[in-house]
Design a protein around this motif. Structure first.
Motif, short mmCIF file in Angstrom:
data_model
loop_
_atom_site.label_atom_id
_atom_site.label_comp_id
_atom_site.label_asym_id
_atom_site.label_seq_id
_atom_site.Cartn_x
_atom_site.Cartn_y
_atom_site.Cartn_z
N ASP A 1 58.71 41.21 -35.74
CA ASP A 1 59.08 42.13 -36.79
C ASP A 1 60.38 41.63 -37.43
N GLU B 1 51.92 44.12 -35.28
CA GLU B 1 52.31 44.01 -36.67
C GLU B 1 51.59 42.83 -37.33
N LYS C 1 49.28 43.18 -40.55
CA LYS C 1 49.57 42.43 -41.77
C LYS C 1 48.41 41.51 -42.13
N ASP D 1 45.34 43.20 -43.73
CA ASP D 1 45.68 44.04 -44.87
C ASP D 1 44.64 43.94 -45.98
N ASP E 1 60.12 40.14 -46.82
CA ASP E 1 59.45 40.28 -45.54
C ASP E 1 58.97 38.90 -45.10
N ARG F 1 55.59 38.71 -43.35
CA ARG F 1 54.44 38.76 -44.24
C ARG F 1 54.20 37.40 -44.89
#
Lengths: 349, 741
Positions: free
Chosen positions: B196, B205, B209, B212, B413, B416
């Protein structure tokens, strides 16, 4: 089989030679020492700032120009071994974020008392880690030629942009990529409240032809007639107007938000004393006057700096009381952007 | 016997260099900025040598005791260099010295950082904060390189790669460089995919992601919603790959197999787009086809076709990328088409095949490696391209821009960005694998040692017309785009105000003559000189490493070759932004502290552009019969000599492609270097991007035009210097000296 070591030695030699070539040229600096500045505004403005500071102090300045977001990414990546000293200019959001993450240094300049309230408020809200150096209001630029062609009456307010005749005629950046567009998102939410604000953005979505990547792109597109309305900072539109574009800059009647261009000292700066000298100097009227000369028409933060006559007059614009602490925090930003992505961006037109 | 002696001398040479570097050269990186390094305390202090620093603590001075263990591998190497040892024992000693030396030198470098121990467990064991040190410099790096060479020599001594030290050393060096400059930085950033934002391990996470909807959504199939970026990227990549390969093939066939008169002009036109800085093509397309573009307004005035925004989105990006990447396909294919042996085609025609059958069953299949490579490059380039989608993408999002804004956008991010990069990498991997499947294990060799003096068959009429019909309109279109670009530098504001002016050029390239001679006062000169310097250094290195790798891939067989090949391709597949950030993360701190120097730019370019050298080298080499190498080796030439005298002359088209491409890319790349430029080493492209951001298209276009001219001159220079490959075909001088001497 002597080939190996020979070629190896050759390779080593040439590597050394090229390394020396690349390192040469950085001779001994002046006795006053040096300073590395990351500059977040346009080259035309960065360059005279550096020249003037060098002339005045004898400090050798190394300046790199990048966009605000890029500087933030770089400062963050370099945080284990910082290479920059001062981060000057660029929209306030990344400065606030860097302050929140402790990437920048606290500093209280003796010049603080000379500044406008909004600049000091930026300093307070960042806990002393960033200070306002200029400010610019959000608004939109209207291509008057296109508007006349379409027979649409003069545009004055945010609400006017929902006119069905403007279908596919409004351009604004994507708030995920652009601080300008995020400022607009936060502005609309603050003016209308979150629910009504998102209703407005959903309605506006029908008129938006393109969410650009760069925040200033809509201003350029409006000046070229690629779009009738471009939402961006007013000073971006003014730059186009000064250049002769058929554009009118509009500060919406409901009120509007603004950015505070900021300055921070990078934590772990190698030339901390010189960084503070730059910081103090950049807040003086002589330094801030250089902006207008470089065709950047933001409003300077020192009260004594003459406001360029082309600048949108902040006194005539209805500015909202922008809550930078709340809307600049990463948690709120993430939430709003996720909501915008989910509810607005992918709506069918 | 001779072999053993020379092996000993070789080992001794390496050992002497290693000792000298350890004992004399400054171990750490020297800071030449500011007051320069402090030599007064030499051999101790900041500029101290490794040996002195290692021994100093024993004498009570301040030093670096963790360098002391490095004496052990150096002693082993010295033992290996003693005369009268058995070759096997010597090789074993060298392997031990090399491996231990690499482990110890790298180990201390990564363990002791700028602010004490780099790892938690070290701090827990020895107490925080622990000792500190700067990055490695001349001494450290030389010692490291010597250990690597010792290891390779030792392995060769034990019979690896038929005991060929040159081959083992080449493989070892390329692998080490790729590990250090590709895997290490990229690994550093990809780790953040499973973390993170605070750097805590968070696998859920990653899953969230990765899955998504904005990546994989298929909403566009049913309704008029948007599809995920992954599908957009894939669609664009495939279209660009196919399109650029087809166009490139048409150009290549016209250039090599037809009687077309204006081949020179065609060549320049087809090469122009790769020497065009980013954004410029996109800008020109907007000014032509945008809603207020020249073409759109003309159509609207004459035929009452209402101007639309069709250019923003997939069509615009596709056109811009085809303009930009067709030349790469052309460069790859032209070498391949030239290399196809005419005798096979003549044989086919002697057997009564008509020209179309010959083309379909002989020429086209022989071009397969070229076609596959051209497609792969087009596809991968499209995936990595960032400038064109940025300008023309509209609401059509692709992974590269998404990644860029995940790093620098309003919602930063890094995790990401890393996840999106993994998706992008996956696509490249898949393309690479498909290419391998398609090419299969067939043989494409046509350049053999036998006299081959056929005349290339002219194209079948139908194919020739198809080529003309594809290439000529495209060439005309390219010409129009460039005319506009040329004009753009000389008018006040392209698209709005066509008053002629020289102002843009004066702002950028003003030269004043003052008391102290010429002064370059234009605002672009600094970045211009830095860019040319970096590009000129990067190009030959890229070509050399790339072609060496290609030669290893096609000629040598060793375990892990597939992995090796993929490793060389990896850096190309990773978006520039990710490379840029990963280079800061990896090379801003010891042991390899390179940020802020020009060297990091050169290294970045070398490893980003190496794949083109590799691909064009592989494509060309797979046509050249291995028997040529073998003949040379049988005649007693060493592998190095074979490379120099046989392979290199035949590789000329690939050398040109690699040199040209790497030079050009170093001058036009933007996304990777945007984080690596420093005040002293600013690059032309970052300057141009700044101008575009500020809306000063005139200045951007003027600077770009100047760069285009410089690159054109350099390309013609490279082509002249490297020269054409003479294949002993009939139109050439009738000397069948394929091997060149």
């Amino acid at each position: 089989m002597h080939v190996t070591s020979k070629s190896a030695r050759l390779a080593a030699l040439s590597a050394v030679a090229s390394a020396t070539a690349l390192l040469a040229g950085s001779g001994p600096a002046a006795a006053q020492g040096q300073l590395t500045v990351y500059c977040g505004v346009q080259e035309e403005w960065c360059r005279p700032m550096v020249d003037a500071f060098e002339k005045q102090t004898g400090i050798k300045v190394s300046m790199t120009r990048k966009s605000s977001g890029e500087i933030y990414a770089q400062v963050k990546a370099e945080s284990a071994n910082p290479k920059g000293d001062v981060w000057w200019g660029g929209t306030g959001d990344p400065h606030m974020q860097a302050a929140e993450e402790g990437l920048t240094e606290e500093y209280k300049s003796p010049k603080l008392s000379e500044l406008n309230d909004w600049a000091v408020r930026q300093w307070e809200q960042s806990k002393g880690r960033a200070v306002g150096i200029y400010s610019g209001a959000l608004g939109y630029g209207v291509n008057t030629k296109m508007l006349a062609q379409k027979g649409i009456p003069e545009l004055k307010c945010w609400a006017d942009l929902l006119n069905p005749k403007l279908k596919d005629e409004v351009q604004v950046a994507d708030p995920n990529s652009s601080g300008t567009a995020y400022t607009m998102l936060a502005t609309i939410v603050q003016i209308m409240g979150e629910d009504k604000g998102f209703d407005y953005l959903k309605a506006l979505h029908k008129n938006v032809n393109q969410y650009t990547k760069s925040g200033a792109a809509p201003a350029k597109a409006a000046s070229l007639g690629e779009t009738t309305v471009g939402i961006a900072f007013l000073h971006d539109h003014v730059t186009m107007i000064v250049d002769g574009a058929p554009v009118k800059a509009v500060a919406p009647c409901e009120g509007t938000g603004y950015e505070i261009g900021s300055m921070s000292i990078i934590k772990g700066a190698r030339n901390l004393d010189n960084a503070k000298k730059w910081y103090d100097w950049a807040l003086t009227p002589e330094a801030q006057k250089l902006g207008a000369a470089a065709k950047s028409f933001q409003v300077p933060s020192n009260k004594a700096t003459p406001v360029p006559k082309e600048s949108p007059n902040l006194a005539e614009i209805k500015l909202i009381n922008f809550d930078f602490a709340k809307y600049g925090s990463s948690a709120e930003r993430k939430r709003l952007l996720a909501k915008w992505d989910a509810e607005v961006k992918n709506l069918p037109k | 016997m001779k072999r053993t002696t020379s092996a000993r001398i070789d080992a001794a040479g390496l050992t002497i260099v290693a000792w000298a570097a350890f004992a004399l050269a400054p171990w750490h990186w020297l800071d030449f900025s500011g007051a320069g390094p402090n030599w007064s305390t030499y051999p101790l202090g900041g500029a101290g040598s490794g040996l002195a620093l290692a021994l100093a603590p024993a004498l009570g001075w301040s030093g670096e005791w963790w360098l002391l263990p490095i004496l052990a591998p150096l002693a082993l190497a010295s033992a290996a260099s003693l005369p009268g040892r058995d070759a096997r024992v010597r090789a074993g000693l060298l392997i031990a010295a090399g491996a231990l030396g690499l482990a110890l030198t790298l180990g201390q470098g990564f363990a002791v950082g700028l602010r004490g121990w780099n790892a938690q467990w070290l701090a827990a064991l020895f107490g925080a904060p622990g000792p500190r040190q700067e990055g490695m410099g001349l001494g450290g790096v030389t010692v490291l390189a010597c250990f690597l060479f010792m290891l390779c020599r030792g392995l060769a001594g034990r019979g690896w790669c038929r005991g060929d030290a040159f081959v083992v050393t080449s493989i070892g060096t390329v692998v080490a460089l790729i590990l250090l400059f590709v895997f290490y930085p990229v690994g550093k950033i990809l780790v953040s995919a499973v973390q993170d934002n605070d750097g805590v391990f968070a696998p859920y996470e990653f899953v969230a992601k990765f899955a998504d909807r904005s990546i994989w959504g298929l909403d566009c199939v049913g309704g008029n919603l948007r599809c995920g970026v992954a599908w957009n990227t894939l669609l664009l990549g495939v279209l660009v790959g196919l399109g650029s390969t087809a166009l490139g093939l048409a150009f290549a066939l016209i250039a090599t197999r037809s009687g077309f008169r204006a081949k020179g002009a065609l060549r320049i036109l087809s090469v122009l787009p790769i020497i065009t800085p980013p954004f410029v093509i996109g800008l020109a397309l907007i000014l032509l086809f945008g809603r207020s573009g020249v073409v759109s307004t003309t159509l609207s005035a004459w035929f009452d076709i209402p101007p639309t925004r069709w250019i923003y989105g997939l069509p615009g990006v596709l056109i811009a990328q085809l303009l930009a990447f067709t030349p790469i396909a052309f460069l790859v294919l032209v070498g391949v088409v030239q290399g196809i042996s005419p005798s096979l085609e003549e044989a086919s025609q002697t057997l009564r095949a008509d020209s179309w059958t010959t083309f379909r069953t002989i020429t086209l299949p022989l071009m397969r490696p070229g076609l596959a490579n051209a497609f792969l490059l087009g596809f991968v380039e499209s995936l990595a391209d960032f400038g064109n989608p940025l300008v023309l993408g509209g609401n059509f999002e692709v992974l590269s821009t998404k990644i860029f804004f995940a790093v620098v956008g309003a919602a930063t991010d890094q995790g990401r960005a890393a996840v999106l990069s993994i998706v992008l990498l996956g696509f490249t991997l898949a393309a690479f694998w498909l290419q391998q499947v398609w090419l299969g294990k067939k043989v494409y060799t046509t350049v053999g040692g036998k006299g081959d003096s056929g005349l290339p068959t002219p194209l079948p009429r139908f194919v020739a017309w198809a080529c003309y019909a594809t290439a000529l309109p495209w060439a005309a279109f390219t010409a129009a785009v460039y005319l506009l670009i040329l004009v753009g530098g000389f008018v006040r504001s392209l698209g709005r105000d066509y008053t002629p002016t020289l102002n843009h050029y004066l702002t950028a390239f003003r030269i004043d003559s003052g008391a102290s001679g010429l002064r370059f006062t234009g605002s672009a000169w600094d970045s211009f000189f830095a860019t040319v310097q970096v590009a000129a250094l990067a190009a030959p290195v890229t070509a050399a490493i790339g072609l060496l790798t290609a030669w290893l891939l096609t000629r040598e067989s060793f375990s892990g070759k597939r992995a090796f090949e993929f490793g060389t391709l990896l850096s190309f597949a990773i978006p520039g932004t990710v490379v840029g950030v990963s280079y800061i993360l990896a090379f801003n701190v010891p042991p390899f502290e390179l940020t802020g120097t020009g060297l990091i730019l050169v290294i970045c370019f070398v490893f980003r552009n190496m794949p083109v050298g590799v691909r064009s080298g592989v494509a060309t080499l797979s046509q050249i019969d291995k028997s040529l190498d073998e003949a040379s080796l049988t005649l007693g030439a060493r592998s190095f000599t074979t490379v120099r005298l046989v392979v290199l002359p035949l590789l000329r088209p690939a050398i040109v492609a690699a040199l040209v491409y790497s030079f050009v890319r170093a001058m036009t790349a933007v996304s990777a270097v945007i984080f690596l430029v420093s005040a002293q080493y600013n690059m032309a492209t970052t300057y141009i991007v700044g101008r575009v951001e500020a809306g000063e298209f005139g200045l951007a276009i003027a600077y770009s035009s100047a760069l285009i001219v410089v690159m054109l001159v350099v390309i013609l220079g490279i082509e002249a210097a490297v020269g054409q490959r003479r294949l002993g075909r009939r139109e050439a001088t009738p000397v069948a000296a394929v091997a060149g001497g």
